[in-house]
Design an enzyme around this catalytic site. Structure first.
Site, PDB file in Angstrom:
ATOM      1  N   ASP A  13       0.820  -1.223   0.000  1.00  0.00           N
ATOM      2  CA  ASP A  13       0.000   0.000   0.000  1.00  0.00           C
ATOM      3  C   ASP A  13       0.851   1.268   0.000  1.00  0.00           C
ATOM      4  O   ASP A  13       0.486   2.266   0.609  1.00  0.00           O
ATOM      5  CB  ASP A  13      -0.942   0.026   1.213  1.00  0.00           C
ATOM      6  N   LYS A  16       1.634   2.240  -5.059  1.00  0.00           N
ATOM      7  CA  LYS A  16       2.221   1.696  -6.290  1.00  0.00           C
ATOM      8  C   LYS A  16       1.344   1.970  -7.503  1.00  0.00           C
ATOM      9  O   LYS A  16       1.847   2.170  -8.584  1.00  0.00           O
ATOM     10  CB  LYS A  16       2.418   0.175  -6.155  1.00  0.00           C
ATOM     11  N   GLY A  40      -4.256  -4.968  -4.831  1.00  0.00           N
ATOM     12  CA  GLY A  40      -5.352  -4.206  -5.421  1.00  0.00           C
ATOM     13  C   GLY A  40      -4.987  -2.764  -5.610  1.00  0.00           C
ATOM     14  O   GLY A  40      -4.382  -2.159  -4.732  1.00  0.00           O
ATOM     15  N   HIS A  41      -5.277  -2.243  -6.773  1.00  0.00           N
ATOM     16  CA  HIS A  41      -5.152  -0.803  -6.925  1.00  0.00           C
ATOM     17  C   HIS A  41      -6.141  -0.261  -7.942  1.00  0.00           C
ATOM     18  O   HIS A  41      -6.698  -0.991  -8.745  1.00  0.00           O
ATOM     19  CB  HIS A  41      -3.713  -0.362  -7.201  1.00  0.00           C
ATOM     20  N   GLN A 224       2.321  -6.220  -2.984  1.00  0.00           N
ATOM     21  CA  GLN A 224       2.663  -6.191  -1.545  1.00  0.00           C
ATOM     22  C   GLN A 224       3.967  -5.415  -1.313  1.00  0.00           C
ATOM     23  O   GLN A 224       4.290  -4.548  -2.119  1.00  0.00           O
ATOM     24  CB  GLN A 224       2.731  -7.616  -0.962  1.00  0.00           C
TER      25      GLN A 224
HETATM   26  P1  IMP Z   1      -2.279 -12.941   2.378  1.00  0.00           P
HETATM   27  O1  IMP Z   1      -1.372 -12.400   1.321  1.00  0.00           O
HETATM   28  O2  IMP Z   1      -3.738 -12.823   2.033  1.00  0.00           O
HETATM   29  O3  IMP Z   1      -1.904 -14.325   2.813  1.00  0.00           O
HETATM   30  O4  IMP Z   1      -2.108 -12.013   3.695  1.00  0.00           O
HETATM   31  C1  IMP Z   1      -0.912 -12.024   4.462  1.00  0.00           C
HETATM   32  C2  IMP Z   1      -0.580 -10.616   4.963  1.00  0.00           C
HETATM   33  O5  IMP Z   1      -0.234  -9.795   3.869  1.00  0.00           O
HETATM   34  C3  IMP Z   1      -1.739  -9.908   5.678  1.00  0.00           C
HETATM   35  O6  IMP Z   1      -1.210  -9.118   6.719  1.00  0.00           O
HETATM   36  C4  IMP Z   1      -2.313  -9.023   4.592  1.00  0.00           C
HETATM   37  O7  IMP Z   1      -2.976  -7.894   5.125  1.00  0.00           O
HETATM   38  C5  IMP Z   1      -1.047  -8.621   3.854  1.00  0.00           C
HETATM   39  N1  IMP Z   1      -1.280  -8.271   2.454  1.00  0.00           N
HETATM   40  C6  IMP Z   1      -1.526  -9.104   1.413  1.00  0.00           C
HETATM   41  N2  IMP Z   1      -1.664  -8.412   0.264  1.00  0.00           N
HETATM   42  C7  IMP Z   1      -1.469  -7.123   0.572  1.00  0.00           C
HETATM   43  C8  IMP Z   1      -1.434  -5.913  -0.219  1.00  0.00           C
HETATM   44  O8  IMP Z   1      -1.599  -5.908  -1.447  1.00  0.00           O
HETATM   45  N3  IMP Z   1      -1.178  -4.772   0.479  1.00  0.00           N
HETATM   46  C9  IMP Z   1      -0.953  -4.753   1.812  1.00  0.00           C
HETATM   47  N4  IMP Z   1      -0.952  -5.838   2.571  1.00  0.00           N
HETATM   48  C10 IMP Z   1      -1.212  -7.021   1.960  1.00  0.00           C
END
Ligand code: IMP
Length: 430
Positions: A13, A16, A40-41, A224
């Protein structure tokens, strides 16, 4: 210089979307290489808003090739739905402008069910995942029982693989009090989607070799952030893929020497969604101020993001881990109006000062940030398009960040608008 990788240098976040959009307008090929639809964006192009989770940002621009690499985990239903959504907005999507790696793994309903069930089972120690099945899908990939895009071409092999996968998972589902899944039903659902999905399936490493040979500009779009990396992040509070720049190579099949410039996307303060350590977190009114002003709510889950001061130790670590040659600093304007601004320049652990973020889960939670306090600025930086338009204290803040993280600011973003950007160095020109 013909290829650029953009990597989040904090916990995701970092803003990007806007930078990717800006760079994808200059690129010929845009590639996702890790993660899935947990990212997501939102892009706004010619007044139209597009919300993308899995499709590379290039998809909304004419004449660009978008590629989903083998390192991405693909929920086929979510992908086809996203294709339909952008198509409904007038964007053409065809095998001409979208290729999906035939060796990418698929996220199945069982992965979503397990993601959710495991989070519930963790109780107060949940990871705060997006519940999109990302972790369980990568687990199956590494355990060598995953289903890949190319398996959709072979119905019998697909069923055999699903039977083996469900033999494993049904025991777990039963233990968790959930309904068992019939592999035949999954096979039949997948075979319904297969004809449409397989239209996009291709050999990504060969395509990338071809476009590289033609000298076309490639943008690798990371999802991420570094602190969510499975190896280098705040384990176990991380996502299940490698988010560092090296993944652009392993997640697509292009050689490591093909990435010429690594740009770290960095927010002028810090945010995090989900659980896990966050040394500079502010649980006070300043944190609230940053959250409100920066509109810090997750795009995928809608969760409120935790906010805190800029952590130069973390970002310097990210710079080293990915070999970032420069950063794009975003959301500087959110700091406008603060009397003073703090920057974390080191940590204190057991009375000793350290200049890195330790690996131990306990130590990560125990480190105390050591702050430097800088003067804030009262004037607005919102929408500034040149250094001259910035207050002196803001320039000082940016320069100090560069010094502390040992990387220059290549781009400075001062509003969500594409053109409100101060460009120091075009990453495609090196
Ligand atoms: P997962 O990727 O759904 O397994 O989540 C694992 C961790 O990564 C959690 O803390 C989510 O909130 C974080 N996370 C996953 N994708 C994103 C993203 O695109 N932006 C910010 N945090 C993310």
């Amino acid at each position: 210089m013909s290829s650029v990788a953009i990597i989040g240098s904090q916990w995701g976040d970092e803003g990007k979307g806007k930078i990717v959009d800006w760079l994808s307008s200059r690129a010929d090929v845009v590639v996702r290489f890790q993660g899935g639809h947990n990212a997501g964006h939102t892009l706004v192009i010619d007044g139209k808003e597009y919300k993308l989770n899995l499709l590379p940002s290039g998809i909304v621009r004419k004449g660009k090739l978008s590629i989903i690499g083998n390192g991405v985990v693909i929920n086929p239903t979510a992908l086809l739905k996203e294709i339909k959504t952008v198509r409904d907005k007038g964007v053409e999507v065809s095998p001409e402008n979208l290729m999906v790696a035939e060796n990418a793994n698929l996220i199945l309903p069982v992965h979503e069910a397990l993601d959710e069930a495991m989070e519930i089972a963790r109780g107060g120690k949940s990871l705060g995942t997006t519940k999109r099945g990302i972790g369980p899908c990568y687990e199956d990939k590494v355990a060598r029982r995953g289903i890949r895009v190319c398996d959709l071409r072979e119905p019998d092999l697909l069923l055999e693989k699903l039977e083996a996968m469900m033999r494993h998972h049904n025991i777990l589902l039963k233990g968790l009090g959930l309904e068992e899944i019939d592999p035949k039903e999954v096979q039949s659902e997948l075979l319904t989607l297969a004809p449409e999905l397989l239209r996009y399936a291709g050999i990504v490493w060969r395509k990338l070799d071809e476009v590289k040979g033609q000298g076309r500009k490639i943008l690798f779009e990371g999802a991420q952030g570094t602190m969510l990396d499975i190896d280098h992040g705040t384990y176990p509070f991380v996502t299940s893929s490698n988010t560092v720049a090296a993944s652009a190579s392993s997640g697509t099949g292009i050689g490591v020497n093909a990435v010429h410039y690594v740009l770290g996307i960095t927010k002028a303060y810090t945010t995090r969604v989900g659980t896990g350590p966050f040394p500079t977190e502010l649980k006070d009114e300043t944190g609230e101020f940053l959250g409100q002003k920066g509109k810090e709510f997750g795009t995928v889950t809608g969760r409120k993001r935790r906010c805190g001061w800029f952590d130069a130790v973390l970002v310097r670590q990210a710079v080293k881990l990915s070999g970032m040659q420069g950063i794009a600093l975003t959301k500087l304007d959110v700091l406008d109006g603060l009397d003073e601004i703090k920057i974390c320049v080191g940590y204190e652990l057991d009375g000793k000062k350290i200049d890195y973020y330790p690996a131990s889960q306990t130590d990560q939670a125990r480190v105390k940030p050591v702050y430097e306090t800088m003067e804030g600025w009262k004037q607005s930086t919102f929408g500034a398009r040149s250094w001259g338009a910035l207050p002196a204290a803001a320039v000082k803040y940016v320069r100090h960040i560069e010094e502390l993280i040992e990387a220059p600011v290549s781009m400075l973003s001062t509003s969500p608008e594409r053109d409100d950007t101060i460009l120091v160095r075009d990453p495609f020109l090196g």
